[in-house]
Write an enzyme that holds these catalytic residues in place. Structure first.
Site, short mmCIF file in Angstrom:
data_model
loop_
_atom_site.label_atom_id
_atom_site.label_comp_id
_atom_site.label_asym_id
_atom_site.label_seq_id
_atom_site.Cartn_x
_atom_site.Cartn_y
_atom_site.Cartn_z
CG HIS A 11 2.06 -0.45 -2.72
ND1 HIS A 11 3.40 -0.73 -2.68
CD2 HIS A 11 1.85 0.28 -3.83
CE1 HIS A 11 3.99 -0.19 -3.75
NE2 HIS A 11 3.06 0.43 -4.46
CG ASP B 27 5.40 6.18 -3.46
OD1 ASP B 27 4.79 6.08 -4.53
OD2 ASP B 27 6.14 5.29 -3.01
#
Length: 364
Positions: free
Chosen positions: A190, A260
């Site tokens: 992330h 993702d």
């Protein structure tokens, strides 16, 4: 049906705004992903899902709802599902008296978790959850942590297959993630670009093994935003070698592949270059992804206040017109195949449904 609707986007609030409706009507948008900010209570969530389906019945409504710390809806009757590590611990535990322990109890509990998870979401109109996590628990990854079943890929595979069975019973598709494995690296994709320097042989023998063993059971896969330099210089989600040659070629996987979240740091650097969201989406689709996610860019306090979503829609449209990206009919078929094929049991009926009540006994 559009030739290919690869974009999965999100919305800012509890209801659809005029802008949300316009975005969801776009033929390149194939679905949306929900977050905790889109939740107030079951009535609101159900109304939101109905309003989405009223725009286009084929839109895929998704959520990250795994159990443990990754569970978007936790109040107003939703069961608090355990982290998947708890199922791995049950597998390893020695039976004592009437306690649930050992491999067979653990697989039963995993099936129950999958059924309850899927049935509750479907009762509110959600089509699918991005679960189960197939990453191995090395004890070093904070972002994976107790989301993983266990360290042993055999245990992971059998527990994941049991969760998939429960999801199937509820009428919900599954998604194995994060291919070929995110558990070994410490960095969080992330915020960073994790690098796993192991050999292909080591990864296939261990972390990626569940994907081969479950290749006939998985409906979809989400690759990791991780670079495995001994295999490819690109992260797995942008690698034709990982997605085409290994996942589809060697392992024979025929289901859908989601990228993702393209807003993650690990998705925006490719071959040492910073990418725009459109460039990242095109790279993922060209590598073999059927759908790409862009999350947390529609909220008012995000960078650009939602402009990133419109820029991605416009950018992919332009890429198609210029021939940089070509829609794939097979990808659209895979997306549509993830939509539920049977009606959901409504909430009040579900609460007294024998299969649901029995499943709750296994989770308790």
């Amino acid at each position: 049906m559009t030739p290919h609707a690869p974009l999965i986007i999100d919305i800012a609030g509890l209801t659809l705004s005029k802008v949300d409706r316009e975005r969801l009507q776009h033929p390149l948008v194939g679905g949306m992903i929900l977050f905790a900010r889109n939740w107030k209570d079951r009535a609101q969530l159900t109304a939101l899902c109905r309003s989405i389906k009223k725009i286009r019945p084929d839109l895929l409504i998704c959520v990250d709802h795994e159990g443990g710390r990754v569970q978007r809806f936790k109040t107003d009757g939703f069961t608090h599902l355990p982290p998947m590590r708890a199922l791995g611990e049950m597998w390893m535990a020695e039976p004592k008296g009437q306690s649930k322990a050992g491999p067979l109890d653990a697989t039963n509990a995993a099936t129950a978790c999958g059924y309850v998870l899927g049935a509750e979401l479907r009762a509110c109109g959600v089509d699918m959850s991005f679960t189960p996590v197939l990453d191995l628990d090395y004890g070093s990854s904070g972002v994976i942590g107790d989301r993983a079943f266990a360290r042993d890929p055999r245990v992971v595979s059998l527990l994941a297959k049991s969760v998939m069975q429960g999801l199937l019973q509820s009428g919900m598709a599954n998604c194995g993630k994060h291919f070929p494995g995110h558990g070994f690296v410490k960095a969080d994709s992330h915020t960073d670009v994790p690098v796993d320097r192991r050999s292909l042989k080591a990864i296939l023998a261990d972390d990626a093994a569940p994907y081969r063993w479950l290749s006939t059971s998985m409906n979809s896969v989400m690759p990791a935003h991780v670079i495995y330099p001994k295999v490819d210089s690109r992260p797995a989600g942008f690698s034709e070698k990982w997605l085409g040659e290994i996942l589809r070629g060697q392992m024979g996987f025929t289901g859908a592949i989601f990228s993702d979240d393209l807003s993650m740091a690990g998705a925006r650097v490719l071959d040492g270059q910073q990418l725009s969201y459109t460039e990242a989406a095109v790279a993922a689709l060209q590598a073999g992804c059927d759908m790409v996610l862009l999350c947390n860019q529609s909220v008012p306090d995000s960078e650009g206040g939602g402009k990133a979503v419109d820029e991605l829609i416009d950018g992919l449209t332009e890429a198609h017109v210029k021939g940089v990206w070509e829609p794939r009919e097979a990808s659209e078929e895979r997306r549509v195949s993830l939509l539920p094929r049977q009606g959901a049991v409504e909430w009040d009926e579900l609460m007294v449904h024998p299969a649901y009540m029995h499943a709750l006994d296994w989770i308790a």
